[in-house]
Design an enzyme around this catalytic site. Structure first.
Site, PDB file in Angstrom:
ATOM      1  N   CYS A 122       0.802  -1.224   0.000  1.00 30.99           N
ATOM      2  CA  CYS A 122       0.000   0.000   0.000  1.00 30.99           C
ATOM      3  C   CYS A 122       0.836   1.276   0.000  1.00 30.99           C
ATOM      4  CB  CYS A 122      -0.947  -0.001   1.191  1.00 30.99           C
ATOM      5  SG  CYS A 122      -2.011  -1.457   1.268  1.00 30.99           S
ATOM      6  N   HIS A 255      -3.279   7.093   2.542  1.00 31.46           N
ATOM      7  CA  HIS A 255      -3.720   5.811   1.999  1.00 31.46           C
ATOM      8  C   HIS A 255      -5.143   5.549   2.463  1.00 31.46           C
ATOM      9  CE1 HIS A 255      -4.118   1.664   1.074  1.00 31.46           C
ATOM     10  NE2 HIS A 255      -3.834   1.211   2.282  1.00 31.46           N
ATOM     11  N   ASN A 285     -10.164  -0.293   0.162  1.00 32.79           N
ATOM     12  CA  ASN A 285      -8.705  -0.256   0.144  1.00 32.79           C
ATOM     13  C   ASN A 285      -8.216  -0.827  -1.183  1.00 32.79           C
ATOM     14  OD1 ASN A 285      -5.949  -0.621   0.516  1.00 32.79           O
ATOM     15  ND2 ASN A 285      -6.138  -1.405   2.596  1.00 32.79           N
TER      16      ASN A 285
END
Length: 328
Positions: A122, A255, A285
């Site tokens: 990520c 993020h 996500n």
């Protein structure tokens, strides 16, 4: 001669198949797994996610995002001299040929531009930005296409409601170019391999067979504790490098993993939530794609404007984390 790097175009792409929490809950119920829209929203802030069709790969999503970023930058594909693509779900087993090379071909880039994948989960997009910034400032490259592209739906265990409800597919891209004035003001990267076990896909290929699990595993509580600690620290490190303070930041674009992590980070930086770009509710996500997806959304809807200071930061498996402070 002093070179600077600047973001000159952004783009993003979500596959058409949108799955709401209720739709996902219904699908899981058919497997005997209980969840609900309220359960998912209360723990993550996520209301929906997008899934790519079976014949669509990370490169396909990345190409669409890249085309939009190139259009926004006013460039042709062959103007690019370097592609850096961040992904944890590459097109090919073992990650080669790189998904960046596949994207280069699909975009019709024939000028021999370098192409490479980055794997920092990520945090991959921030890692890629830092690399591009260094290469542009060194004078070796002038126009860099950076892509985050993921098909995380391929590695989700739909028997595990604690993880399968959190992730989605998508891609985001930016074009960074040589500039006469500073754009990227500071970058800072970190990793701690001793925490590699808290977020991983713990399988490997041996003799053509997957040994171990090919599904994503996450210790959610451990990830949460690590994330809220390191995101504050790395943001302050980037601010210190740039000689700025948090109150000079116009937008925080973290993020897009979990709204509670984002709220905690903003609070620690003493930034109000109306200065935080939130898109996790709409796409979940998307790992390396989440930051450029959010950045592109905020630019296109007029929130992020030229001249503003934007803090981009990510945290992910590895354990990796990083931040980039940018003047748009």
């Amino acid at each position: 001669m002093t070179f600077f790097s600047k973001i000159i175009g952004t783009g993003s792409y979500l596959p058409p198949k949108r799955v709401s929490n209720q739709e996902l809950a219904d699908q899981l119920a058919a497997r005997g797994i209980e969840t609900s829209d309220e359960w998912i929203v209360s723990r993550s802030g996520i209301s929906a996610r997008h899934y790519a069709e079976a014949n669509v790969n990370s490169s396909d999503l990345g190409v669409e995002a890249a085309k939009r970023a190139l259009e926004a930058a006013g460039l042709q594909a062959n103007d690019i001299d370097l592609i850096i693509l961040a992904t944890s779900t590459p097109d090919f087993l073992g990650g080669f040929p790189s998904t960046a090379c596949i994207v280069q071909n699909k975009l019709g880039i024939t000028n021999g531009a370098a192409a490479v994948d980055v794997q920092a989960v990520c945090s991959g997009f921030i890692y890629a930005m830092a690399m591009a910034d260094s290469m542009i400032k060194s004078g070796t490259h002038q126009k860099v296409l950076i892509i985050g592209a993921e098909v995380f739906s391929r590695i989700l265990n739909f028997e595990d409601r604690t993880t399968c409800v959190l992730f989605g597919d998508g891609a985001g891209a930016i074009v960074m170019a040589r500039s006469e004035e500073p754009g990227v003001l500071a970058t800072k990267l970190h990793a701690d391999g001793s925490q590699s076990h808290v977020l991983c896909v713990p399988g490997h290929v041996n003799g053509g067979v997957v040994a171990g699990s090919a599904f994503l595993y996450m210790d959610g509580q451990a990830v949460f504790k690590l994330a809220v600690t390191v995101l504050e620290k790395v943001a302050n490190e980037a601010l210190e490098i740039a000689g700025l303070t948090a109150d000079q930041v116009d937008w925080l674009i973290p993020h897009q993993a979990n709204i509670r992590i984002m709220q905690s980070t903003a609070k620690k930086l003493q930034l109000p939530m109306d200065k935080v770009v939130v898109t996790v509710d709409q796409h979940g996500n998307t790992s390396a794609a989440s930051i450029p997806l959010a950045l592109d959304a905020a630019i296109r809807d007029g929130r992020v404007k030229a001249g503003q200071i934007v803090m981009l930061e990510g945290v992910g498996g590895g354990f990796t984390w990083g931040a980039a402070l940018v003047k748009m």
